[in-house]
Design a protein around this motif. Structure first.
Motif, PDB file in Angstrom:
ATOM      1  N   GLY A   1       0.816  -1.208   0.000  1.00 20.86           N
ATOM      2  CA  GLY A   1       0.000   0.000   0.000  1.00 20.86           C
ATOM      3  C   GLY A   1       0.848   1.255   0.000  1.00 20.86           C
ATOM      4  O   GLY A   1       0.548   2.223  -0.706  1.00 20.86           O
ATOM      5  N   ILE A   2       1.910   1.239   0.785  1.00 18.60           N
ATOM      6  CA  ILE A   2       2.813   2.388   0.824  1.00 18.60           C
ATOM      7  C   ILE A   2       3.477   2.572  -0.543  1.00 18.60           C
ATOM      8  O   ILE A   2       3.628   3.696  -1.023  1.00 18.60           O
ATOM      9  CB  ILE A   2       3.851   2.235   1.947  1.00 18.60           C
ATOM     10  CG1 ILE A   2       3.138   2.347   3.303  1.00 18.60           C
ATOM     11  CG2 ILE A   2       4.963   3.283   1.834  1.00 18.60           C
ATOM     12  CD1 ILE A   2       3.978   1.970   4.488  1.00 18.60           C
ATOM     13  N   ALA A   3       3.840   1.469  -1.190  1.00 18.13           N
ATOM     14  CA  ALA A   3       4.430   1.553  -2.538  1.00 18.13           C
ATOM     15  C   ALA A   3       3.435   2.180  -3.516  1.00 18.13           C
ATOM     16  O   ALA A   3       3.818   2.994  -4.361  1.00 18.13           O
ATOM     17  CB  ALA A   3       4.868   0.175  -3.010  1.00 18.13           C
ATOM     18  N   GLU A   4       2.170   1.828  -3.411  1.00 18.78           N
ATOM     19  CA  GLU A   4       1.139   2.408  -4.284  1.00 18.78           C
ATOM     20  C   GLU A   4       0.994   3.905  -4.026  1.00 18.78           C
ATOM     21  O   GLU A   4       0.842   4.695  -4.962  1.00 18.78           O
ATOM     22  CB  GLU A   4      -0.208   1.704  -4.064  1.00 18.78           C
ATOM     23  CG  GLU A   4      -0.252   0.295  -4.574  1.00 18.78           C
ATOM     24  CD  GLU A   4      -0.306   0.218  -6.075  1.00 18.78           C
ATOM     25  OE1 GLU A   4      -0.864   1.115  -6.720  1.00 18.78           O
ATOM     26  OE2 GLU A   4       0.227  -0.761  -6.622  1.00 18.78           O
TER      27      GLU A   4
ATOM     28  N   GLU B   1      13.347  11.042   1.028  1.00 18.97           N
ATOM     29  CA  GLU B   1      11.952  11.508   1.054  1.00 18.97           C
ATOM     30  C   GLU B   1      10.979  10.378   1.402  1.00 18.97           C
ATOM     31  O   GLU B   1       9.840  10.633   1.752  1.00 18.97           O
ATOM     32  CB  GLU B   1      11.563  12.096  -0.311  1.00 18.97           C
ATOM     33  CG  GLU B   1      12.311  13.362  -0.640  1.00 18.97           C
ATOM     34  CD  GLU B   1      12.042  13.857  -2.041  1.00 18.97           C
ATOM     35  OE1 GLU B   1      12.077  15.081  -2.227  1.00 18.97           O
ATOM     36  OE2 GLU B   1      11.800  13.035  -2.963  1.00 18.97           O
ATOM     37  N   GLU B   2      11.442   9.151   1.279  1.00 21.98           N
ATOM     38  CA  GLU B   2      10.592   7.998   1.558  1.00 21.98           C
ATOM     39  C   GLU B   2      10.655   7.665   3.045  1.00 21.98           C
ATOM     40  O   GLU B   2      11.208   6.657   3.458  1.00 21.98           O
ATOM     41  CB  GLU B   2      11.023   6.805   0.712  1.00 21.98           C
ATOM     42  CG  GLU B   2      10.813   7.050  -0.768  1.00 21.98           C
ATOM     43  CD  GLU B   2      11.131   5.839  -1.620  1.00 21.98           C
ATOM     44  OE1 GLU B   2      10.826   4.710  -1.186  1.00 21.98           O
ATOM     45  OE2 GLU B   2      11.693   6.026  -2.699  1.00 21.98           O
ATOM     46  N   THR B   3      10.064   8.531   3.839  1.00 24.45           N
ATOM     47  CA  THR B   3      10.108   8.372   5.286  1.00 24.45           C
ATOM     48  C   THR B   3       8.713   8.128   5.849  1.00 24.45           C
ATOM     49  O   THR B   3       7.702   8.380   5.187  1.00 24.45           O
ATOM     50  CB  THR B   3      10.680   9.628   5.958  1.00 24.45           C
ATOM     51  OG1 THR B   3       9.775  10.715   5.737  1.00 24.45           O
ATOM     52  CG2 THR B   3      12.056   9.975   5.407  1.00 24.45           C
TER      53      THR B   3
ATOM     54  N   SER C   1      -0.356  14.389   5.452  1.00 20.90           N
ATOM     55  CA  SER C   1       1.091  14.528   5.253  1.00 20.90           C
ATOM     56  C   SER C   1       1.492  14.201   3.814  1.00 20.90           C
ATOM     57  O   SER C   1       2.372  14.848   3.251  1.00 20.90           O
ATOM     58  CB  SER C   1       1.877  13.679   6.250  1.00 20.90           C
ATOM     59  OG  SER C   1       1.663  12.305   6.023  1.00 20.90           O
ATOM     60  N   VAL C   2       0.837  13.218   3.200  1.00 18.54           N
ATOM     61  CA  VAL C   2       1.125  12.886   1.804  1.00 18.54           C
ATOM     62  C   VAL C   2       0.761  14.067   0.904  1.00 18.54           C
ATOM     63  O   VAL C   2       1.545  14.487   0.049  1.00 18.54           O
ATOM     64  CB  VAL C   2       0.376  11.604   1.368  1.00 18.54           C
ATOM     65  CG1 VAL C   2       0.525  11.370  -0.139  1.00 18.54           C
ATOM     66  CG2 VAL C   2       0.871  10.393   2.147  1.00 18.54           C
ATOM     67  N   VAL C   3      -0.424  14.623   1.119  1.00 17.10           N
ATOM     68  CA  VAL C   3      -0.873  15.750   0.303  1.00 17.10           C
ATOM     69  C   VAL C   3       0.009  16.971   0.547  1.00 17.10           C
ATOM     70  O   VAL C   3       0.379  17.674  -0.394  1.00 17.10           O
ATOM     71  CB  VAL C   3      -2.366  16.047   0.553  1.00 17.10           C
ATOM     72  CG1 VAL C   3      -2.790  17.351  -0.095  1.00 17.10           C
ATOM     73  CG2 VAL C   3      -3.218  14.881   0.037  1.00 17.10           C
ATOM     74  N   ASP C   4       0.383  17.224   1.784  1.00 20.12           N
ATOM     75  CA  ASP C   4       1.284  18.342   2.084  1.00 20.12           C
ATOM     76  C   ASP C   4       2.597  18.184   1.334  1.00 20.12           C
ATOM     77  O   ASP C   4       3.144  19.163   0.800  1.00 20.12           O
ATOM     78  CB  ASP C   4       1.557  18.447   3.584  1.00 20.12           C
ATOM     79  CG  ASP C   4       0.360  18.930   4.381  1.00 20.12           C
ATOM     80  OD1 ASP C   4      -0.600  19.482   3.774  1.00 20.12           O
ATOM     81  OD2 ASP C   4       0.375  18.775   5.620  1.00 20.12           O
ATOM     82  N   PHE C   5       3.133  16.963   1.285  1.00 17.64           N
ATOM     83  CA  PHE C   5       4.379  16.706   0.566  1.00 17.64           C
ATOM     84  C   PHE C   5       4.220  17.017  -0.914  1.00 17.64           C
ATOM     85  O   PHE C   5       5.062  17.671  -1.526  1.00 17.64           O
ATOM     86  CB  PHE C   5       4.803  15.243   0.767  1.00 17.64           C
ATOM     87  CG  PHE C   5       6.113  14.931   0.096  1.00 17.64           C
ATOM     88  CD1 PHE C   5       7.306  15.121   0.751  1.00 17.64           C
ATOM     89  CD2 PHE C   5       6.143  14.450  -1.205  1.00 17.64           C
ATOM     90  CE1 PHE C   5       8.526  14.854   0.130  1.00 17.64           C
ATOM     91  CE2 PHE C   5       7.329  14.171  -1.849  1.00 17.64           C
ATOM     92  CZ  PHE C   5       8.530  14.370  -1.170  1.00 17.64           C
ATOM     93  N   ILE C   6       3.114  16.572  -1.506  1.00 16.53           N
ATOM     94  CA  ILE C   6       2.875  16.825  -2.944  1.00 16.53           C
ATOM     95  C   ILE C   6       2.766  18.329  -3.201  1.00 16.53           C
ATOM     96  O   ILE C   6       3.359  18.843  -4.156  1.00 16.53           O
ATOM     97  CB  ILE C   6       1.599  16.109  -3.421  1.00 16.53           C
ATOM     98  CG1 ILE C   6       1.816  14.584  -3.380  1.00 16.53           C
ATOM     99  CG2 ILE C   6       1.220  16.545  -4.836  1.00 16.53           C
ATOM    100  CD1 ILE C   6       0.550  13.766  -3.584  1.00 16.53           C
ATOM    101  N   VAL C   7       2.027  19.030  -2.369  1.00 14.62           N
ATOM    102  CA  VAL C   7       1.849  20.467  -2.551  1.00 14.62           C
ATOM    103  C   VAL C   7       3.196  21.193  -2.452  1.00 14.62           C
ATOM    104  O   VAL C   7       3.514  22.072  -3.250  1.00 14.62           O
ATOM    105  CB  VAL C   7       0.843  21.043  -1.522  1.00 14.62           C
ATOM    106  CG1 VAL C   7       0.860  22.545  -1.514  1.00 14.62           C
ATOM    107  CG2 VAL C   7      -0.561  20.519  -1.821  1.00 14.62           C
TER     108      VAL C   7
END
Length: 82
Positions: free
Chosen positions: A42-45, A62-64, A73-79
């Motif tokens: 799931g994390i890989a996806e 970055e893969e932390t 947190s995922v969306v914040d990283f993308i933004v």
């Protein structure tokens, strides 16, 4: 670039539609994803989702756990990196 709200919706659809069988109300945007919700596949996806939105592969640093800690947190990283 998608808006923050669009990214949240897309990520929630990925997680709930393809990765885990939860009701939408069970997954809060600040709920812990690592260990509690997603397995390594799931994390890989989610990592592929991030890479598609930032237009490059993730660097090892970055893969932390912090990057994948929650939907927020995922969306914040993308933004921040998109």
């Amino acid at each position: 670039m998608a808006t923050r709200e669009e990214l949240v919706t897309e990520l929630r659809e990925l997680i709930l539609g393809e990765l885990i069988p939860l009701d939408p109300e069970e997954l809060k945007d600040d709920s812990p994803l690592v260990d509690d919700v997603l397995d390594s596949l799931g994390i890989a996806e989610v990592a592929v989702f991030v890479e598609e939105h930032i237009g490059r592969p993730l660097a090892a640093e970055e893969e932390t756990r912090a990057t994948f800690a929650s939907v927020d947190s995922v969306v914040d990283f993308i933004v921040k990196h998109g």
